[in-house]
Design a protein around this motif. Structure first.
Motif, short mmCIF file in Angstrom:
data_model
loop_
_atom_site.label_atom_id
_atom_site.label_comp_id
_atom_site.label_asym_id
_atom_site.label_seq_id
_atom_site.Cartn_x
_atom_site.Cartn_y
_atom_site.Cartn_z
N ASP A 202 0.83 -1.21 0.00
CA ASP A 202 0.00 0.00 0.00
C ASP A 202 0.86 1.26 0.00
N ILE A 203 0.43 2.23 -0.79
CA ILE A 203 1.11 3.52 -0.88
C ILE A 203 0.38 4.49 0.05
N LEU A 204 1.11 5.12 0.94
CA LEU A 204 0.49 6.10 1.84
C LEU A 204 0.63 7.53 1.32
N GLU A 205 1.77 7.81 0.68
CA GLU A 205 1.99 9.13 0.08
C GLU A 205 2.89 8.97 -1.13
N GLY A 206 2.76 9.89 -2.08
CA GLY A 206 3.61 9.87 -3.27
C GLY A 206 2.92 9.13 -4.42
N VAL B 217 0.27 -6.72 -13.15
CA VAL B 217 -0.76 -7.27 -12.25
C VAL B 217 -1.94 -6.31 -12.13
N LEU B 218 -1.64 -5.05 -11.81
CA LEU B 218 -2.71 -4.09 -11.58
C LEU B 218 -3.35 -3.66 -12.90
N THR B 219 -4.65 -3.43 -12.86
CA THR B 219 -5.31 -2.89 -14.04
C THR B 219 -4.93 -1.42 -14.17
N GLN B 220 -5.24 -0.88 -15.35
CA GLN B 220 -4.92 0.54 -15.55
C GLN B 220 -5.64 1.40 -14.50
N ALA B 221 -6.89 1.03 -14.23
CA ALA B 221 -7.67 1.81 -13.24
C ALA B 221 -7.02 1.70 -11.86
N CYS C 14 9.13 5.40 -8.54
CA CYS C 14 8.46 6.59 -7.99
C CYS C 14 8.47 7.70 -9.02
N ARG C 15 7.31 8.33 -9.20
CA ARG C 15 7.26 9.56 -10.01
C ARG C 15 7.46 10.70 -9.03
N GLU D 210 -3.95 3.82 -11.82
CA GLU D 210 -4.29 5.24 -11.73
C GLU D 210 -4.78 5.60 -10.32
N ALA D 211 -5.46 4.66 -9.68
CA ALA D 211 -5.96 4.93 -8.32
C ALA D 211 -4.79 5.13 -7.36
N GLY D 212 -3.66 4.47 -7.64
CA GLY D 212 -2.42 4.73 -6.89
C GLY D 212 -2.46 4.29 -5.44
N GLN D 213 -3.28 3.29 -5.14
CA GLN D 213 -3.35 2.87 -3.73
C GLN D 213 -2.28 1.87 -3.36
#
Ligand code: FES
Length: 317
Positions: A277-281, A289-293, A308-309, A296-299
């Motif tokens: 899980d991403i908390l910040e950034g 694995v992850l879908t595009q959605a 990292c962007r 984009e949700a970035g969770q």
């Protein structure tokens, strides 16, 4: 640290099509296997650090058996070769999983598209869709008719003619996705599994459908260029550590080196084990694995490949 492993034994082996065998696996010593849902895969530990993921294609209601079907890929990296040559009835091996990143989301209507051995995760999905009374159709392509596995099993689930279209390429050419999909229709989900070219074609064909319609699964790593990669900082909030990820190392490498326990397996962004899980950034996603959605949700992110962007990420580790 890796995910839990269990010892299984090959209980049965069958030729399913040209270069495709199916294996039925039981728990070594007997007993129930971990439960799974359609779309799940397991990882076979084939020795010498060779780990391969295969979708489960049996019946989730059978708690004592797992079934996989494996295509022998002569140009592959040797995993499927080992399955074909070394795994015979009575062989014991270690397996991780099951895990599912390709679950069947409830819908009124499904359009399934399979390319070759990509039929394997779709078979139990179709069984579930049929059992739940959902409307469904399948378009199944392969090189030749004799190379296509599980055709009769999937046909047996059909309630009427035309529900299953089997289209060998040497007889029918490439799959006509626009004709099969038709116009976007609310309440319909599209599930596609097969070679990269088919997944890309499905993405193109679903471009005008509502976001989230298309669900795909790929076990191929994303070919991301590493040129221009920079270092960044990663804070592991639960561990109270802040680390520097160099431009030539992954977040996973950095975290493991710091002695933080984290689950991982494939290290190439295909299995989903290292999802964090991403908390910040904002992550620079490079997984399959992850879908595009979801990206984009970035969770969350796969820390074995994604970066990292920006200058800093805070992770729930
Ligand atoms: S370890 Fe498999 S996706 Fe990261």
């Amino acid at each position: 640290m890796s995910v839990e492993e269990i010892e299984v034994v090959v209980a049965d082996r069958r030729a399913e099509a040209d270069a495709v065998v199916s294996l039925t696996l039981h728990r070594a010593g007997g007993g129930e296997l971990p439960p799974w849902t359609p779309g799940a895969h397991v990882e076979l530990l084939l020795g010498d650090d060779v780990v391969r993921q295969y979708s489960l294609c049996g019946d989730p209601a059978d708690g004592k058996s797992w079934r996989i079907a494996v295509l022998r890929e002569p140009g592959g990296r040797g995993g499927s070769d080992r399955v074909h040559t070394a795994l015979t009835p009575g062989t014991e091996l270690r397996v991780r999983g099951p895990r599912n990143h390709f679950g069947l989301v409830p819908a009124k209507r499904y359009l399934f598209v399979a390319g070759g051995i990509g039929i394997t995760p779709l078979l139990p999905m179709i069984r579930q869709a049929a059992a739940e009374g959902a409307e469904w159709r399948l378009l199944y392509g392969g090189r030749t008719r004799s190379s296509m596995a599980l055709v009769e099993e999937v046909r047996a689930l059909a309630a009427h003619d035309g529900q299953v279209s089997v289209r060998p390429q040497d007889e029918n050419g490439l799959l006509d996705l626009p004709a099969f999909l038709g116009d976007p229709e609310p309440g319909t989900l599209v599930y596609c599994c097969g070679p990269e070219g088919l997944l890309a074609a499905a993405e193109g064909a679903c471009a005008d459908w509502p976001p989230g319609t298309l669900h795909t699964e790929s076990f191929a790593p994303v070919a991301a260029s590493r040129e221009g990669d920079t270092g960044f900082e990663v804070e592991l909030r639960a561990s109270g550590l802040t680390l520097r990820v160099p431009s030539d190392r992954s977040v996973l490498d950095t975290v493991v080196e710091a002695g933080v326990q984290v689950l991982y397996s494939c290290t190439e962004g295909t299995c989903g084990t290292c999802e964090t899980d991403i908390l910040e950034g904002e992550a620079d996603h490079r997984d399959s694995v992850l879908t595009q959605a979801e990206q984009e949700a970035g969770q969350s992110m796969m820390i074995c490949v994604s970066r990292c962007r920006g200058p800093r990420l805070v992770l729930d580790l």
